[in-house]
Design a protein around this motif. Sequence first.
Motif, PDB file in Angstrom:
ATOM      1  N   VAL A  56       0.687  -1.012   0.128  1.00 18.38           N
ATOM      2  CA  VAL A  56      -0.319   0.185   0.111  1.00 18.38           C
ATOM      3  C   VAL A  56       1.141   0.859   0.113  1.00 18.38           C
ATOM      4  O   VAL A  56       0.794   2.134  -1.245  1.00 18.38           O
ATOM      5  CB  VAL A  56      -1.049   0.186   1.050  1.00 18.38           C
ATOM      6  N   ALA A  57       2.024   1.285   0.550  1.00 16.78           N
ATOM      7  CA  ALA A  57       3.215   2.267   0.770  1.00 16.78           C
ATOM      8  C   ALA A  57       3.773   2.365  -0.717  1.00 16.78           C
ATOM      9  O   ALA A  57       3.978   3.934  -1.120  1.00 16.78           O
ATOM     10  CB  ALA A  57       4.477   2.292   1.733  1.00 16.78           C
ATOM     11  N   ASP A  58       3.982   1.541  -1.490  1.00 18.17           N
ATOM     12  CA  ASP A  58       4.204   1.624  -2.943  1.00 18.17           C
ATOM     13  C   ASP A  58       3.243   2.667  -3.930  1.00 18.17           C
ATOM     14  O   ASP A  58       4.008   2.980  -4.937  1.00 18.17           O
ATOM     15  CB  ASP A  58       4.455  -0.209  -3.294  1.00 18.17           C
ATOM     16  N   VAL A  59       1.981   2.467  -3.617  1.00 24.47           N
ATOM     17  CA  VAL A  59       0.865   3.017  -4.183  1.00 24.47           C
ATOM     18  C   VAL A  59       0.861   4.757  -3.459  1.00 24.47           C
ATOM     19  O   VAL A  59       0.614   5.332  -4.641  1.00 24.47           O
ATOM     20  CB  VAL A  59      -0.514   2.108  -3.457  1.00 24.47           C
ATOM     21  N   LEU A  60       0.644   4.054  -2.745  1.00 17.83           N
ATOM     22  CA  LEU A  60       0.572   6.165  -1.660  1.00 17.83           C
ATOM     23  C   LEU A  60       2.032   6.342  -1.936  1.00 17.83           C
ATOM     24  O   LEU A  60       1.836   7.661  -2.708  1.00 17.83           O
ATOM     25  CB  LEU A  60       0.530   5.963  -0.810  1.00 17.83           C
ATOM     26  N   ASN A  61       3.118   5.658  -2.401  1.00 13.16           N
ATOM     27  CA  ASN A  61       4.335   6.471  -2.650  1.00 13.16           C
ATOM     28  C   ASN A  61       4.492   6.847  -4.270  1.00 13.16           C
ATOM     29  O   ASN A  61       4.702   8.363  -4.866  1.00 13.16           O
ATOM     30  CB  ASN A  61       5.698   5.956  -2.481  1.00 13.16           C
ATOM     31  N   ALA A  62       3.739   6.790  -4.776  1.00 13.04           N
ATOM     32  CA  ALA A  62       3.152   6.810  -6.627  1.00 13.04           C
ATOM     33  C   ALA A  62       2.829   7.836  -6.797  1.00 13.04           C
ATOM     34  O   ALA A  62       3.100   8.777  -7.516  1.00 13.04           O
ATOM     35  CB  ALA A  62       2.981   5.743  -7.287  1.00 13.04           C
ATOM     36  N   ILE A  63       1.948   8.275  -5.457  1.00 13.56           N
ATOM     37  CA  ILE A  63       0.955   9.409  -5.992  1.00 13.56           C
ATOM     38  C   ILE A  63       1.408  10.775  -5.693  1.00 13.56           C
ATOM     39  O   ILE A  63       1.767  11.390  -5.795  1.00 13.56           O
ATOM     40  CB  ILE A  63      -0.747   9.573  -5.381  1.00 13.56           C
ATOM     41  N   TYR A  64       1.959  10.474  -4.475  1.00 13.35           N
ATOM     42  CA  TYR A  64       2.851  11.820  -3.346  1.00 13.35           C
ATOM     43  C   TYR A  64       4.260  11.664  -3.318  1.00 13.35           C
ATOM     44  O   TYR A  64       3.996  12.712  -3.216  1.00 13.35           O
ATOM     45  CB  TYR A  64       1.621  11.338  -1.737  1.00 13.35           C
ATOM     46  N   GLU A  65       5.115  11.394  -4.184  1.00 12.87           N
ATOM     47  CA  GLU A  65       5.891  11.651  -4.865  1.00 12.87           C
ATOM     48  C   GLU A  65       5.681  12.713  -5.887  1.00 12.87           C
ATOM     49  O   GLU A  65       6.737  13.591  -5.382  1.00 12.87           O
ATOM     50  CB  GLU A  65       6.697  10.167  -5.084  1.00 12.87           C
ATOM     51  N   GLN A  66       4.977  12.913  -6.269  1.00  9.27           N
ATOM     52  CA  GLN A  66       4.758  13.985  -7.413  1.00  9.27           C
ATOM     53  C   GLN A  66       4.119  15.045  -6.516  1.00  9.27           C
ATOM     54  O   GLN A  66       4.267  16.519  -7.369  1.00  9.27           O
ATOM     55  CB  GLN A  66       3.471  13.496  -8.743  1.00  9.27           C
ATOM     56  N   ASP A  67       3.710  15.116  -5.343  1.00  7.57           N
ATOM     57  CA  ASP A  67       3.166  16.468  -4.515  1.00  7.57           C
ATOM     58  C   ASP A  67       3.809  16.659  -3.587  1.00  7.57           C
ATOM     59  O   ASP A  67       3.981  18.317  -3.140  1.00  7.57           O
ATOM     60  CB  ASP A  67       2.068  16.047  -4.135  1.00  7.57           C
ATOM     61  N   PHE A  68       5.234  16.483  -3.133  1.00  4.13           N
ATOM     62  CA  PHE A  68       5.896  16.231  -1.509  1.00  4.13           C
ATOM     63  C   PHE A  68       6.971  17.259  -2.099  1.00  4.13           C
ATOM     64  O   PHE A  68       7.498  17.337  -3.391  1.00  4.13           O
ATOM     65  CB  PHE A  68       6.797  15.249  -1.198  1.00  4.13           C
ATOM     66  N   LEU A  69       7.117  18.500  -1.470  1.00  3.44           N
ATOM     67  CA  LEU A  69       7.577  19.414  -1.661  1.00  3.44           C
ATOM     68  C   LEU A  69       9.232  19.256  -1.731  1.00  3.44           C
ATOM     69  O   LEU A  69       9.194  18.143  -0.789  1.00  3.44           O
ATOM     70  CB  LEU A  69       7.993  20.915  -0.988  1.00  3.44           C
ATOM     71  N   PRO A  70      10.248  19.622  -1.939  1.00  2.00           N
ATOM     72  CA  PRO A  70      11.623  18.986  -2.059  1.00  2.00           C
ATOM     73  C   PRO A  70      12.442  19.319  -1.320  1.00  2.00           C
ATOM     74  O   PRO A  70      12.999  18.952  -0.504  1.00  2.00           O
ATOM     75  CB  PRO A  70      12.312  20.496  -2.847  1.00  2.00           C
ATOM     76  N   CYS A  71      11.150  20.755   0.033  1.00  2.00           N
ATOM     77  CA  CYS A  71      11.873  20.707   1.596  1.00  2.00           C
ATOM     78  C   CYS A  71      12.130  19.832   2.163  1.00  2.00           C
ATOM     79  O   CYS A  71      12.291  19.346   3.361  1.00  2.00           O
ATOM     80  CB  CYS A  71      11.375  22.061   2.659  1.00  2.00           C
ATOM     81  N   SER A  72      11.074  18.478   1.869  1.00  2.49           N
ATOM     82  CA  SER A  72      10.735  17.245   2.479  1.00  2.49           C
ATOM     83  C   SER A  72      11.791  15.845   2.028  1.00  2.49           C
ATOM     84  O   SER A  72      11.554  15.799   0.878  1.00  2.49           O
ATOM     85  CB  SER A  72       9.692  16.475   2.426  1.00  2.49           C
ATOM     86  N   MET A  73      12.672  15.097   2.717  1.00  2.00           N
ATOM     87  CA  MET A  73      13.003  14.439   2.867  1.00  2.00           C
ATOM     88  C   MET A  73      12.938  13.404   3.409  1.00  2.00           C
ATOM     89  O   MET A  73      14.387  12.385   3.191  1.00  2.00           O
ATOM     90  CB  MET A  73      14.807  14.986   2.672  1.00  2.00           C
ATOM     91  N   GLY A  74      12.442  13.294   4.205  1.00  2.00           N
ATOM     92  CA  GLY A  74      12.406  11.842   5.473  1.00  2.00           C
ATOM     93  C   GLY A  74      11.266  11.065   5.125  1.00  2.00           C
ATOM     94  O   GLY A  74      10.358  11.073   4.909  1.00  2.00           O
ATOM     95  N   GLY A  75      11.916   9.776   4.606  1.00  2.00           N
ATOM     96  CA  GLY A  75      10.380   8.929   4.852  1.00  2.00           C
ATOM     97  C   GLY A  75      10.032   8.066   2.988  1.00  2.00           C
ATOM     98  O   GLY A  75       9.185   8.190   2.181  1.00  2.00           O
ATOM     99  N   ARG A  76      10.985   9.245   2.358  1.00  2.00           N
ATOM    100  CA  ARG A  76      10.542   8.716   0.895  1.00  2.00           C
ATOM    101  C   ARG A  76      12.033   8.484  -0.212  1.00  2.00           C
ATOM    102  O   ARG A  76      13.138   7.882   0.520  1.00  2.00           O
ATOM    103  CB  ARG A  76      10.654  10.663   0.331  1.00  2.00           C
TER     104      ARG A  76
END
Length: 435
Positions: free
Chosen positions: A110-130
């Motif tokens: 499920v995390a892989d599916v969510l990452n596919a979506i939210y990796e496009q939304d997360f800002l460059p300032c966020s670097m943990g858990g990605r």
Amino acid sequence: MATGLERVAAKARSYPKLRFTSLAHHITSASLCMNLNKIPHNTSPGVDGLTVEETKKDFKRWLQQTLTSIHRQGYKAPPVKRAWIPKPGKKEKRPLGVPCINDRALQRSVADVLNAIYEQDFLPCSMGGRPRLGAHHALSTFNEVVSGRKVSWVLEADLKNFFGSLDHGWLLRFVEHRVGDPRILNLIRRWLKAGVMEAGELQECEEGTPQGGPISVVLSNLYLHYVLDLWFECKVKPRLKGEAWLIRYIDDFVVCFQYRSDAERFMNVLPQRLEKFALKLEPDKTRLVRFGRFASRGGRRSETVYFLGFTHYCTRNLKGNFMVGRRTEKSRLRRSIAKLKELLRRIRHDPLHEQVTAINRRLRGHYAYYGLGGNFRSMEKLYRFVDRYWYKMLCSRCRKGKIPWEKYHNLKQLLPLQKPRIMLPFMAMKSMAVL
């Protein structure tokens, strides 16, 4: 699996406001098998007591049952097993949630599916858990911002009991911005309400997500994306007089400011913003310090910044230009020395080649994280301690009570200790910066 998630990622990138209503079909037997094989063999079992090997043997039995329950929205998430790990430098301990092995494989899918979506939304300032973004990227970004931008003040901040304070209502609302599949939402809701098993008693969870599960990392990053990152980028920065930069690694973050007035205004509104979403700052780890290229002008002395296990200080390179120096935090160095000291005592009667293998394994792990440009002296301190203490332990098991230094040096030539090594020089750190 990869092709399907690539299409999801492309669509999420092209349509920033699109709400995905069909995602559960990406959770397949292949994805569960792949994520199950990624779990280390020495992973602790959950409340069911099944190890990784036992779960793999029963894979065919629970696979179809799990997939069917997902599509029927009848999946019953097992409670996580509560474990307590010590906090560095403190008497209190940190709670850690240990999910069952099969549940952990499902969480990863499920995390892989969510990452596919939210990796496009997360800002460059966020670097943990990605994916492919870790602590070294946060450190290199901090180095790049302070060295190349107009920074005079830095706010260090840490959230108090972050994983245990997440509001379930707000979290689900944040997820629903992009996810409309009721099967995925039902899974997340079941994991949040699964509860914690401790000493044979089940404790219900009305807030927070147990730290330790793969899904908790994605959800916590998503929570702060809406609470902190977007708010800072869209609401705070346009109202400031000078430049400002946010660098966040999960719940640890620093904010760099050009002007003190901007930093003080931000410090006043930040607690109010966090309180709205049931979060609080840790008072002992939150402070505003003078730091940066312009902080030491006019005879003023800059302070030090503590971020991700390093003490950052202002200095100059051999050419006389400003640079950010770093060394291992004293508490982290003492903790590493204590762990190696305990290891050397425990293995002192083992065969010599086994001792060297165990010692070098610990040293390589330490160098892999702390081996950044400018931190060679701190690593050398640890190496010298291990060198001296290993000699002491070998002498303690010698019948004469002492080993000649010449014999010890010959031993080290045959079985050498891992020497300090800079794994990431300054130039490589600049290339890693993402801002």
